[in-house]
Design an enzyme around this catalytic site. Structure first.
Site, mmCIF file in Angstrom:
data_model
loop_
_atom_site.group_PDB
_atom_site.id
_atom_site.type_symbol
_atom_site.label_atom_id
_atom_site.label_comp_id
_atom_site.label_asym_id
_atom_site.label_seq_id
_atom_site.Cartn_x
_atom_site.Cartn_y
_atom_site.Cartn_z
ATOM 1 C CG PHE A 23 -44.262 -17.825 -14.413
ATOM 2 C CD1 PHE A 23 -45.317 -17.855 -15.236
ATOM 3 C CD2 PHE A 23 -43.074 -17.560 -14.891
ATOM 4 C CE1 PHE A 23 -45.161 -17.266 -16.542
ATOM 5 C CE2 PHE A 23 -42.882 -16.947 -15.853
ATOM 6 C CZ PHE A 23 -43.934 -16.616 -16.837
ATOM 7 C CD GLU A 59 -48.765 -14.087 -7.923
ATOM 8 O OE1 GLU A 59 -49.231 -13.250 -8.528
ATOM 9 O OE2 GLU A 59 -47.747 -14.866 -8.612
ATOM 10 C CB ILE A 83 -36.012 -15.888 -16.785
ATOM 11 C CG1 ILE A 83 -35.911 -17.313 -16.100
ATOM 12 C CG2 ILE A 83 -35.119 -15.897 -17.825
ATOM 13 C CD1 ILE A 83 -36.383 -18.626 -17.000
ATOM 14 C CG HIS A 89 -42.817 -8.203 -15.323
ATOM 15 N ND1 HIS A 89 -43.907 -7.403 -14.669
ATOM 16 C CD2 HIS A 89 -42.800 -9.372 -14.982
ATOM 17 C CE1 HIS A 89 -44.430 -8.409 -13.929
ATOM 18 N NE2 HIS A 89 -43.883 -9.412 -14.311
ATOM 19 N NE ARG A 128 -26.875 -18.560 -10.344
ATOM 20 C CZ ARG A 128 -26.653 -17.663 -11.362
ATOM 21 N NH1 ARG A 128 -27.580 -17.488 -12.248
ATOM 22 N NH2 ARG A 128 -25.306 -17.173 -11.412
#
Length: 156
Positions: A23, A59, A83, A89, A128
């Protein structure tokens, strides 16, 4: 004078696992590039690095624990990017990932390195993962090498 013990930045002979979130791959791929560059430059052989990709940052701790518990790796590097969105969440995921990674090191005695970025926006993630703020993948790899060597010295 007190004795000071610290890790060396020598990756010769080390075997490392890397758990990477797919992701936000447009950012995590740069973290992997930075980590690989640091590892190779510090003497880790390409063949001694195993990269495992997981769906998302949540995960990462599960797979990192499997790698650390196997005792096949001197350290495990965890890389991902979370992000902030419009819901809570982000907070739940980042908190659980951080707690999970910390617990694995304590439970297994294997250094498990937290290289999961938690950023407010894509721009911070870009900064970053290889631009003006450096590459946190590089930093995580350097930390892994240093911690493995530190653990070895403490065991003596």
């Amino acid at each position: 004078m007190p004795e000071t013990i610290q890790g060396k930045l020598d990756g010769s002979g080390l075997k490392l696992g890397m758990v990477v979130s797919r992701f936000n791959d447009f950012l995590t791929s740069h973290l992997v590039d930075g980590a690989m560059d640091a590892l190779i430059r510090h003497g880790v052989k390409d063949g001694n690095i195993k990269i495992i990709k997981v769906p998302g940052s949540f995960e990462i701790p599960y797979v990192a624990k499997k790698l650390a518990a196997s005792k096949k790796y001197d350290a495990v590097i965890c890389l991902g990017v979370i992000i902030r969105g419009d819901t809570l969440h982000y907070q739940y995921v980042s908190s659980e990932v951080a707690k999970g990674i910390a617990a694995i090191s304590i439970e297994t005695g294997v250094p498990v390195i937290h290289g999961v970025l938690t950023v407010e926006n894509i721009e911070q993630g870009i900064e970053r993962s290889g631009t003006k703020s450096g590459n946190r993948g590089w930093d995580a790899a350097i930390n892994a090498i240093e911690m493995v060597n530190l653990y070895k010295q403490i065991k003596k």
